[in-house]
Design a protein around this motif. Sequence first.
Motif, PDB file in Angstrom:
ATOM      1  N   ASP A 149       6.238  67.742   2.938  1.00 33.72           N
ATOM      2  CA  ASP A 149       6.344  66.326   3.284  1.00 33.72           C
ATOM      3  C   ASP A 149       5.685  65.447   2.231  1.00 33.72           C
ATOM      4  O   ASP A 149       6.183  64.367   1.907  1.00 33.72           O
ATOM      5  CB  ASP A 149       5.702  66.071   4.652  1.00 33.72           C
ATOM      6  N   GLN A 150       4.557  65.889   1.692  1.00 35.41           N
ATOM      7  CA  GLN A 150       3.902  65.126   0.630  1.00 35.41           C
ATOM      8  C   GLN A 150       4.772  65.087  -0.625  1.00 35.41           C
ATOM      9  O   GLN A 150       4.790  64.098  -1.352  1.00 35.41           O
ATOM     10  CB  GLN A 150       2.538  65.734   0.317  1.00 35.41           C
ATOM     11  N   ALA A 151       5.496  66.169  -0.879  1.00 35.81           N
ATOM     12  CA  ALA A 151       6.357  66.223  -2.060  1.00 35.81           C
ATOM     13  C   ALA A 151       7.443  65.151  -2.012  1.00 35.81           C
ATOM     14  O   ALA A 151       7.866  64.642  -3.054  1.00 35.81           O
ATOM     15  CB  ALA A 151       6.993  67.603  -2.181  1.00 35.81           C
ATOM     16  N   ARG A 152       7.885  64.789  -0.816  1.00 32.41           N
ATOM     17  CA  ARG A 152       8.937  63.787  -0.673  1.00 32.41           C
ATOM     18  C   ARG A 152       8.489  62.416  -1.156  1.00 32.41           C
ATOM     19  O   ARG A 152       9.318  61.579  -1.536  1.00 32.41           O
ATOM     20  CB  ARG A 152       9.390  63.699   0.783  1.00 32.41           C
ATOM     21  N   PHE A 153       7.172  62.168  -1.152  1.00 34.09           N
ATOM     22  CA  PHE A 153       6.668  60.859  -1.558  1.00 34.09           C
ATOM     23  C   PHE A 153       5.898  60.917  -2.874  1.00 34.09           C
ATOM     24  O   PHE A 153       5.310  59.930  -3.290  1.00 34.09           O
ATOM     25  CB  PHE A 153       5.760  60.292  -0.462  1.00 34.09           C
ATOM     26  N   SER A 154       5.900  62.052  -3.523  1.00 39.62           N
ATOM     27  CA  SER A 154       5.146  62.193  -4.765  1.00 39.62           C
ATOM     28  C   SER A 154       5.762  61.325  -5.869  1.00 39.62           C
ATOM     29  O   SER A 154       6.987  61.223  -5.988  1.00 39.62           O
ATOM     30  CB  SER A 154       5.143  63.661  -5.221  1.00 39.62           C
ATOM     31  N   PRO A 155       4.919  60.703  -6.701  1.00 40.23           N
ATOM     32  CA  PRO A 155       5.465  59.933  -7.831  1.00 40.23           C
ATOM     33  C   PRO A 155       6.151  60.820  -8.867  1.00 40.23           C
ATOM     34  O   PRO A 155       6.857  60.328  -9.739  1.00 40.23           O
ATOM     35  CB  PRO A 155       4.212  59.250  -8.414  1.00 40.23           C
ATOM     36  N   HIS A 156       5.957  62.138  -8.756  1.00 38.97           N
ATOM     37  CA  HIS A 156       6.574  63.073  -9.703  1.00 38.97           C
ATOM     38  C   HIS A 156       7.776  63.792  -9.104  1.00 38.97           C
ATOM     39  O   HIS A 156       8.241  64.779  -9.666  1.00 38.97           O
ATOM     40  CB  HIS A 156       5.541  64.117 -10.145  1.00 38.97           C
ATOM     41  N   ARG A 157       8.297  63.287  -7.999  1.00 39.46           N
ATOM     42  CA  ARG A 157       9.361  64.007  -7.299  1.00 39.46           C
ATOM     43  C   ARG A 157      10.666  64.040  -8.095  1.00 39.46           C
ATOM     44  O   ARG A 157      11.525  64.880  -7.831  1.00 39.46           O
ATOM     45  CB  ARG A 157       9.598  63.385  -5.918  1.00 39.46           C
ATOM     46  N   ASP A 190      19.632  64.420  -4.860  1.00 41.57           N
ATOM     47  CA  ASP A 190      18.322  64.024  -4.341  1.00 41.57           C
ATOM     48  C   ASP A 190      18.314  62.591  -3.835  1.00 41.57           C
ATOM     49  O   ASP A 190      17.370  62.182  -3.162  1.00 41.57           O
ATOM     50  CB  ASP A 190      17.230  64.228  -5.393  1.00 41.57           C
ATOM     51  N   GLY A 191      19.365  61.817  -4.138  1.00 40.87           N
ATOM     52  CA  GLY A 191      19.456  60.481  -3.555  1.00 40.87           C
ATOM     53  C   GLY A 191      19.594  60.517  -2.055  1.00 40.87           C
ATOM     54  O   GLY A 191      19.246  59.537  -1.369  1.00 40.87           O
ATOM     55  N   LEU A 192      20.070  61.655  -1.515  1.00 41.41           N
ATOM     56  CA  LEU A 192      20.146  61.812  -0.057  1.00 41.41           C
ATOM     57  C   LEU A 192      18.898  62.477   0.489  1.00 41.41           C
ATOM     58  O   LEU A 192      18.167  61.875   1.283  1.00 41.41           O
ATOM     59  CB  LEU A 192      21.380  62.628   0.327  1.00 41.41           C
ATOM     60  N   HIS A 193      18.616  63.715   0.072  1.00 40.01           N
ATOM     61  CA  HIS A 193      17.514  64.432   0.708  1.00 40.01           C
ATOM     62  C   HIS A 193      16.141  63.891   0.309  1.00 40.01           C
ATOM     63  O   HIS A 193      15.133  64.268   0.891  1.00 40.01           O
ATOM     64  CB  HIS A 193      17.596  65.937   0.432  1.00 40.01           C
ATOM     65  N   GLY A 194      16.105  62.973  -0.685  1.00 45.79           N
ATOM     66  CA  GLY A 194      14.844  62.324  -0.990  1.00 45.79           C
ATOM     67  C   GLY A 194      14.483  61.250   0.014  1.00 45.79           C
ATOM     68  O   GLY A 194      13.315  60.852   0.111  1.00 45.79           O
ATOM     69  N   LEU A 195      15.475  60.767   0.767  1.00 44.15           N
ATOM     70  CA  LEU A 195      15.243  59.701   1.742  1.00 44.15           C
ATOM     71  C   LEU A 195      15.542  60.114   3.171  1.00 44.15           C
ATOM     72  O   LEU A 195      15.112  59.452   4.113  1.00 44.15           O
ATOM     73  CB  LEU A 195      16.099  58.466   1.388  1.00 44.15           C
ATOM     74  N   VAL A 196      16.295  61.183   3.343  1.00 47.95           N
ATOM     75  CA  VAL A 196      16.691  61.650   4.677  1.00 47.95           C
ATOM     76  C   VAL A 196      16.088  63.030   4.899  1.00 47.95           C
ATOM     77  O   VAL A 196      16.201  63.907   4.041  1.00 47.95           O
ATOM     78  CB  VAL A 196      18.231  61.700   4.809  1.00 47.95           C
ATOM     79  N   THR A 197      15.451  63.240   6.033  1.00 48.21           N
ATOM     80  CA  THR A 197      14.781  64.507   6.302  1.00 48.21           C
ATOM     81  C   THR A 197      15.786  65.592   6.670  1.00 48.21           C
ATOM     82  O   THR A 197      16.932  65.317   7.039  1.00 48.21           O
ATOM     83  CB  THR A 197      13.777  64.362   7.455  1.00 48.21           C
ATOM     84  N   ASP A 198      15.329  66.834   6.586  1.00 47.26           N
ATOM     85  CA  ASP A 198      16.186  67.966   6.958  1.00 47.26           C
ATOM     86  C   ASP A 198      16.608  67.866   8.423  1.00 47.26           C
ATOM     87  O   ASP A 198      17.743  68.212   8.778  1.00 47.26           O
ATOM     88  CB  ASP A 198      15.446  69.283   6.716  1.00 47.26           C
ATOM     89  N   ALA A 199      15.692  67.425   9.273  1.00 44.75           N
ATOM     90  CA  ALA A 199      16.005  67.313  10.704  1.00 44.75           C
ATOM     91  C   ALA A 199      17.119  66.298  10.943  1.00 44.75           C
ATOM     92  O   ALA A 199      17.987  66.492  11.802  1.00 44.75           O
ATOM     93  CB  ALA A 199      14.753  66.929  11.487  1.00 44.75           C
ATOM     94  N   GLU A 200      17.114  65.218  10.171  1.00 37.63           N
ATOM     95  CA  GLU A 200      18.155  64.199  10.327  1.00 37.63           C
ATOM     96  C   GLU A 200      19.490  64.707   9.779  1.00 37.63           C
ATOM     97  O   GLU A 200      20.544  64.412  10.355  1.00 37.63           O
ATOM     98  CB  GLU A 200      17.717  62.925   9.606  1.00 37.63           C
ATOM     99  N   ILE A 201      19.447  65.452   8.693  1.00 32.61           N
ATOM    100  CA  ILE A 201      20.677  66.064   8.187  1.00 32.61           C
ATOM    101  C   ILE A 201      21.250  67.019   9.228  1.00 32.61           C
ATOM    102  O   ILE A 201      22.463  67.052   9.477  1.00 32.61           O
ATOM    103  CB  ILE A 201      20.404  66.800   6.860  1.00 32.61           C
ATOM    104  N   LEU A 202      20.380  67.813   9.839  1.00 34.25           N
ATOM    105  CA  LEU A 202      20.812  68.728  10.896  1.00 34.25           C
ATOM    106  C   LEU A 202      21.480  67.986  12.043  1.00 34.25           C
ATOM    107  O   LEU A 202      22.569  68.363  12.495  1.00 34.25           O
ATOM    108  CB  LEU A 202      19.602  69.508  11.418  1.00 34.25           C
ATOM    109  N   GLN A 203      20.848  66.923  12.502  1.00 35.82           N
ATOM    110  CA  GLN A 203      21.380  66.201  13.655  1.00 35.82           C
ATOM    111  C   GLN A 203      22.738  65.577  13.357  1.00 35.82           C
ATOM    112  O   GLN A 203      23.688  65.722  14.139  1.00 35.82           O
ATOM    113  CB  GLN A 203      20.393  65.107  14.080  1.00 35.82           C
TER     114      GLN A 203
END
Length: 374
Positions: A149-157, A190-203
């Motif tokens: 979860d921290q990786a999703r907001f890292s400035p180096h992502r 990464d334009g998608l999974h960088g802003l949308v969580t795995d749980a939301e993709i699943l749903q």
Amino acid sequence: MKLRHSARTDVGKTRDHNEDNFGVGGDERAAQLGELLVVCDGMGGHAAGEVASQIGVETILANYYGDSSDDRQSALEQAFEQANSSIFARGQGSMGTTGVAALLHHDALHIANVGDSRAYLVRDGEIRQVSRDHSFVSDQVAAGLITADQARFSPHRNVITRALGYQPDVTVDLFRLPLQVGDIVVLSSDGLHGLVTDAEILQIAGEQPPEQATQALIDLANSRGGTDNITVMIARVDGLEWYGEGAPAPDDLHDRTTIELPATERLAARAEAPTERLEPQPAPAAAPPAASARPTRPPEPGLNWRGLVLALALLSVLIGIILFYAPSVLAPGGAESTPTAAPSAPAATAAPPTLPPAPSVAPTSNAAITPTAR
């Protein structure tokens, strides 16, 4: 195989052009060689990234379907390698692209990836990331320095460690899984999974048809800023032809002889924390306990050694003192006592001068007294 699929790409809310590309190999060759879906996310500045991703998609599809050998996984790998060579020849290392592909062939799903574009498998209400991110933050997560979860907001992502086109050669990650009816495969930049969580993709992918799900996912990413180009492909398996005698168990997702799942995630283990952002503290906070835990034992040998040296030094001093003063204590008549006996000699010889009248007797008396005095 009965397959429904849909693909969409969007420039997003902040970019002025789209460097993503996708492609699907669904013509007459797909019946024999399988359905191939490809997503590439280009890099290298204005126009260059778009060129790299286009070359990547076209070369992968052309080379895969141009190889009719029986080893389809090897054909997929070689298609990626050829795409890398073509992009490098065009840009000489000045442009590149990520690449992720899903090959649905008979009863198997083959995934190939380079970079941080992802492939997911949705099955039985769970989502699993099949591909492996080649990125700086992914390496940090693997090392336990930060959480997913921290990786999703890292400035180096956005820093990737592997791509197509930047080097003359490239290593392609390959994965193979058995398919079952109802499986859903999702490819994304990464334009998608960088802003949308795995749980939301699943749903969304699990509840809506592919055509609606792709648009819903893009809309969700744009509602959260659309900070990058967004591409998503969804394929749903409605039927398989190879079920029967000798076919692998459709739910055998953990057969390690044929499957590699490096980044498996279960929904129960994934925390949804969209407001949690990575700061410098989390990684160092975890590191100090490990660093301080190590010295808790080493100081003991250090203290014991220093104590032993100090004890030996004190013992040496004590022995020196004893050796220095022992003669005066144990043998008062020795050489050490001579200086103290000299002053007392006059007191002992003071008596003889009081007997001057008998000088003739002195030798005999002195001979007898001298040994006794000593």
